[in-house]
Design a protein around this motif. Structure first.
Motif, PDB file in Angstrom:
ATOM      1  N   LEU A  55       0.832  -1.202   0.000  1.00 39.65           N
ATOM      2  CA  LEU A  55       0.000   0.000   0.000  1.00 39.65           C
ATOM      3  C   LEU A  55       0.865   1.249   0.000  1.00 39.65           C
ATOM      4  O   LEU A  55       0.565   2.222  -0.714  1.00 39.65           O
ATOM      5  CB  LEU A  55      -0.925  -0.014   1.218  1.00 39.65           C
ATOM      6  CG  LEU A  55      -1.771   1.245   1.432  1.00 39.65           C
ATOM      7  CD1 LEU A  55      -2.651   1.532   0.215  1.00 39.65           C
ATOM      8  CD2 LEU A  55      -2.619   1.117   2.688  1.00 39.65           C
ATOM      9  N   ARG A  56       1.946   1.245   0.771  1.00 36.27           N
ATOM     10  CA  ARG A  56       2.843   2.406   0.774  1.00 36.27           C
ATOM     11  C   ARG A  56       3.491   2.601  -0.596  1.00 36.27           C
ATOM     12  O   ARG A  56       3.713   3.735  -1.037  1.00 36.27           O
ATOM     13  CB  ARG A  56       3.906   2.237   1.867  1.00 36.27           C
ATOM     14  CG  ARG A  56       3.343   2.262   3.271  1.00 36.27           C
ATOM     15  CD  ARG A  56       4.428   2.447   4.318  1.00 36.27           C
ATOM     16  NE  ARG A  56       5.350   1.337   4.384  1.00 36.27           N
ATOM     17  CZ  ARG A  56       5.177   0.245   5.125  1.00 36.27           C
ATOM     18  NH1 ARG A  56       4.079   0.122   5.858  1.00 36.27           N
ATOM     19  NH2 ARG A  56       6.084  -0.711   5.149  1.00 36.27           N
ATOM     20  N   ALA A 444      -4.108   6.111   5.760  1.00 37.50           N
ATOM     21  CA  ALA A 444      -3.991   7.428   5.137  1.00 37.50           C
ATOM     22  C   ALA A 444      -2.784   8.204   5.637  1.00 37.50           C
ATOM     23  O   ALA A 444      -2.400   9.197   5.016  1.00 37.50           O
ATOM     24  CB  ALA A 444      -5.262   8.237   5.388  1.00 37.50           C
ATOM     25  N   ALA A 445      -2.183   7.792   6.760  1.00 38.06           N
ATOM     26  CA  ALA A 445      -1.102   8.580   7.359  1.00 38.06           C
ATOM     27  C   ALA A 445       0.094   8.686   6.411  1.00 38.06           C
ATOM     28  O   ALA A 445       0.614   9.784   6.159  1.00 38.06           O
ATOM     29  CB  ALA A 445      -0.682   7.966   8.688  1.00 38.06           C
ATOM     30  N   TYR A 446       0.550   7.564   5.890  1.00 36.01           N
ATOM     31  CA  TYR A 446       1.701   7.587   4.983  1.00 36.01           C
ATOM     32  C   TYR A 446       1.357   8.309   3.691  1.00 36.01           C
ATOM     33  O   TYR A 446       2.173   9.071   3.155  1.00 36.01           O
ATOM     34  CB  TYR A 446       2.152   6.156   4.711  1.00 36.01           C
ATOM     35  CG  TYR A 446       3.448   6.058   3.931  1.00 36.01           C
ATOM     36  CD1 TYR A 446       4.668   6.108   4.585  1.00 36.01           C
ATOM     37  CD2 TYR A 446       3.443   5.907   2.547  1.00 36.01           C
ATOM     38  CE1 TYR A 446       5.854   6.025   3.874  1.00 36.01           C
ATOM     39  CE2 TYR A 446       4.611   5.813   1.832  1.00 36.01           C
ATOM     40  CZ  TYR A 446       5.814   5.878   2.502  1.00 36.01           C
ATOM     41  OH  TYR A 446       6.996   5.803   1.793  1.00 36.01           O
ATOM     42  N   VAL A 450       3.375  11.549   1.698  1.00 35.24           N
ATOM     43  CA  VAL A 450       4.109  11.403   0.444  1.00 35.24           C
ATOM     44  C   VAL A 450       3.345  11.866  -0.784  1.00 35.24           C
ATOM     45  O   VAL A 450       3.920  11.936  -1.870  1.00 35.24           O
ATOM     46  CB  VAL A 450       4.530   9.926   0.236  1.00 35.24           C
ATOM     47  CG1 VAL A 450       5.340   9.428   1.411  1.00 35.24           C
ATOM     48  CG2 VAL A 450       3.308   9.038   0.017  1.00 35.24           C
ATOM     49  N   LYS A 451       2.064  12.176  -0.650  1.00 35.69           N
ATOM     50  CA  LYS A 451       1.247  12.437  -1.839  1.00 35.69           C
ATOM     51  C   LYS A 451       1.763  13.608  -2.669  1.00 35.69           C
ATOM     52  O   LYS A 451       1.571  13.658  -3.884  1.00 35.69           O
ATOM     53  CB  LYS A 451      -0.199  12.678  -1.434  1.00 35.69           C
ATOM     54  CG  LYS A 451      -0.404  13.907  -0.570  1.00 35.69           C
ATOM     55  CD  LYS A 451      -1.863  14.082  -0.192  1.00 35.69           C
ATOM     56  CE  LYS A 451      -2.073  15.324   0.670  1.00 35.69           C
ATOM     57  NZ  LYS A 451      -3.495  15.516   1.024  1.00 35.69           N
ATOM     58  N   ASP A 452       2.424  14.593  -2.021  1.00 35.69           N
ATOM     59  CA  ASP A 452       2.939  15.745  -2.758  1.00 35.69           C
ATOM     60  C   ASP A 452       4.412  15.618  -3.080  1.00 35.69           C
ATOM     61  O   ASP A 452       5.038  16.591  -3.527  1.00 35.69           O
ATOM     62  CB  ASP A 452       2.687  17.028  -1.954  1.00 35.69           C
ATOM     63  CG  ASP A 452       1.197  17.337  -1.828  1.00 35.69           C
ATOM     64  OD1 ASP A 452       0.481  17.139  -2.812  1.00 35.69           O
ATOM     65  OD2 ASP A 452       0.757  17.744  -0.735  1.00 35.69           O
ATOM     66  N   GLY A 453       5.002  14.443  -2.841  1.00 35.13           N
ATOM     67  CA  GLY A 453       6.401  14.215  -3.189  1.00 35.13           C
ATOM     68  C   GLY A 453       7.346  15.168  -2.479  1.00 35.13           C
ATOM     69  O   GLY A 453       8.038  15.954  -3.151  1.00 35.13           O
ATOM     70  N   PRO A 454       7.422  15.138  -1.134  1.00 35.00           N
ATOM     71  CA  PRO A 454       8.282  16.096  -0.416  1.00 35.00           C
ATOM     72  C   PRO A 454       9.756  15.893  -0.735  1.00 35.00           C
ATOM     73  O   PRO A 454      10.211  14.762  -0.960  1.00 35.00           O
ATOM     74  CB  PRO A 454       7.979  15.790   1.052  1.00 35.00           C
ATOM     75  CG  PRO A 454       7.545  14.362   1.066  1.00 35.00           C
ATOM     76  CD  PRO A 454       6.792  14.172  -0.208  1.00 35.00           C
ATOM     77  N   ALA A 455      10.503  16.992  -0.781  1.00 38.90           N
ATOM     78  CA  ALA A 455      11.943  16.913  -0.997  1.00 38.90           C
ATOM     79  C   ALA A 455      12.600  16.260   0.215  1.00 38.90           C
ATOM     80  O   ALA A 455      12.114  16.362   1.342  1.00 38.90           O
ATOM     81  CB  ALA A 455      12.524  18.311  -1.223  1.00 38.90           C
ATOM     82  N   ALA A 463      10.407  14.392   8.315  1.00 37.75           N
ATOM     83  CA  ALA A 463       9.383  13.666   9.071  1.00 37.75           C
ATOM     84  C   ALA A 463       9.114  12.304   8.431  1.00 37.75           C
ATOM     85  O   ALA A 463       8.926  11.301   9.128  1.00 37.75           O
ATOM     86  CB  ALA A 463       8.092  14.484   9.146  1.00 37.75           C
ATOM     87  N   LEU A 464       9.116  12.272   7.111  1.00 39.47           N
ATOM     88  CA  LEU A 464       8.911  11.018   6.397  1.00 39.47           C
ATOM     89  C   LEU A 464      10.055  10.044   6.666  1.00 39.47           C
ATOM     90  O   LEU A 464       9.829   8.844   6.833  1.00 39.47           O
ATOM     91  CB  LEU A 464       8.782  11.293   4.902  1.00 39.47           C
ATOM     92  CG  LEU A 464       8.564  10.085   3.991  1.00 39.47           C
ATOM     93  CD1 LEU A 464       7.305   9.332   4.393  1.00 39.47           C
ATOM     94  CD2 LEU A 464       8.475  10.530   2.538  1.00 39.47           C
TER      95      LEU A 464
END
Length: 474
Positions: A55-56, A444-446, A450-455, A463-464
């Motif tokens: 899922l991730r 939904a937490a993960y 990541v949905k916006d593709g953080p640098a 945090a990721l």
């Protein structure tokens, strides 16, 4: 509602199992309930961990699809060694030339408009994420139902061992009584031989029951993640609705397998739109800035450019049209799959209700059978003492009673499994629905991280990284 009742009753502690189970596993300081087994299965299931990771991975596909709508910035550099010679006329000697030039360029690109092709891909990956979440819930139900079966399997096997031990004691007594009657001339040597044969068969049956108990313990250890210890009788059965048609309608609306198939249909439909839009022009904004310098020389250059570019693939060997047709075929397949899954889920509900009804009837019949068999056995044994019955009659009556008691033990275990299978068939056998005392996995937490593709070095990216390190430790 039966779910709230189940939540209250799951943690009740009942009477301990027969002593036979203690001979197989260490005797604990506490009793283990069905709720404990379900919690252990939820927290230690490798299958759930595997599909949470999948899922991730699906969550990351959303970030990857969104990247097509964001600016692309890259650099390119190079080092060029040039050499050669020049000659102005045949009377003048030639002159060699050599230079070393370094260059670096910064290139940027931004998609301005592509008729929605990239956005359709983003929405399709979101639907795939939602389908994967529902698949995870469906697997969760399977894991919990298997835990119920493993729990009841140990109880059933332990009770059968206890029955076999008790039968062995009775047959030993019958053999002793047959020998005593043979000594006084009341029976023949044939009666003694029959009793000895029955006792040998009982020992064989006990060995088989103990083997079945060991296998049940291994299944429990595999599913729950620990050795069963002093399992208590299960709580009250969940109050399953008696309306079969209403249960089928509920299952078609909320079963995870059906919901996953619905999201797959939506993803396939969006893929068709994306491939159709991919045949349209693309408009992009492009920028470039470069620096070039020649060593051992004062020559250098700096240059930049900004422009809008439009383009469209006119012909690519039929690949674009083929991709559209392929996406349409996949959408048709997913729609057919939704129809198949819906019918299979409805069938599973019907099968679960039929199994529950038949098992309940079997349990009631076995209760009556046990009462009659016990009465018959006690009567035959008393008649044998008076010489009106043979040793074989007593042993046969004892076997009938044992078979009836074994049938009841099996029917009782199957009744619980069937009841929870009804919950699973209607999509209600999840940790949330059962109210299990566990930390529920937040699907939904993960995704939100990541949905916006953080640098990587941004605050959200750090945090990721902490979340990923915590997942790897677990």
């Amino acid at each position: 509602m039966y779910l709230s009742r189940f939540k209250r009753t799951l943690c009740r502690i009942g009477v301990a199992l027969p002593l036979a189970l203690a001979l197989v596993v260490p005797r604990p300081a506490f009793a283990e309930t069905l709720a404990d087994a379900l919690v252990g299965a939820y927290e230690r299931s490798g299958l759930l961990e595997q599909n949470r990771a999948l899922l991730r991975a699906a969550d990351e596909d959303v970030a990857s699809a969104k990247s097509a709508l964001k600016p692309v910035l890259r650099w390119a550099g190079g080092l060029t060694q040039s050499f050669g010679s020049t000659r102005t006329s045949s009377l003048v000697s030639s002159q060699s030339t050599a230079s070393l030039t370094a260059s670096i360029n910064l290139i940027g690109e931004l998609l301005l408009y592509d008729f929605g092709a990239s956005q359709y891909r983003v929405e399709a990956t979101k639907e795939t994420v939602l389908a994967t979440r529902q698949t995870l819930l469906d697997l969760e139900q399977q894991v919990l139902l298997r835990a119920v079966a493993a729990y009841m399997g140990v109880i059933e096997a332990s009770d059968v061992v206890a029955l076999r031990n008790n039968n062995l004691r009775l047959l030993t007594q019958e053999l002793r009584a047959a020998r005593d009657r043979f000594d006084v001339g009341e029976v023949t040597n044939t009666d003694v031989a029959i009793a000895e044969a029955q006792l040998a068969e009982a020992r064989s049956g006990l060995a088989g029951a103990e083997g079945a108990l060991l296998r049940a313990v291994e299944e429990y250890r595999n599913v729950v993640g620990r050795t069963p210890s002093n399992l208590t009788p299960p709580p009250q059965l969940p109050n399953v609705s008696g309306n079969l048609e209403a249960a089928k309608a509920l299952a078609v609306r909320r079963h995870p397998a059906v919901l996953a198939a619905q999201h797959q249909v939506a993803a396939a439909r969006l893929a068709v739109s994306s491939n159709e839009s991919a045949m349209s022009p693309r408009i992009t904004l492009q920028g470039n800035y470069g620096l070039s310098e020649t060593f051992d020389s004062k020559r250098y250059s700096r240059s930049g450019s900004v422009g809008v570019e439009a383009g469209q693939t006119i012909y690519q060997g039929g690949a674009l049209s083929s991709a559209v047709r392929r996406a349409m075929a996949q959408e048709d397949a997913q729609r057919a799959n939704l129809h198949v899954v819906s019918r299979e889920v409805a069938q599973e509900v019907g099968n679960a209700y039929a199994s529950l009804s038949s098992t309940r009837a079997q349990l009631e019949a076995s209760d009556r059978q046990i009462r009659a068999a016990r009465t018959a056995f006690e009567g035959v044994r008393e008649e044998a003492k008076l010489g009106a019955r043979t040793t074989l009659d007593v042993l046969d009556a004892e076997q009938v009673l044992l078979d009836a008691e074994s049938t009841r033990v099996t029917a009782r275990a199957n009744l619980y499994i069937a009841a929870y299978a009804v919950l699973a068939s209607t999509g209600q056998l999840t940790a949330r629905d059962l109210g299990l005392p566990v930390q529920l996995y937040d699907a939904a937490a993960y995704y939100n991280l990541v949905k916006d593709g953080p640098a990587k070095y941004s605050k959200q990216g750090q945090a990721l990284d902490r979340v990923l390190r915590a997942l790897q430790k677990n």
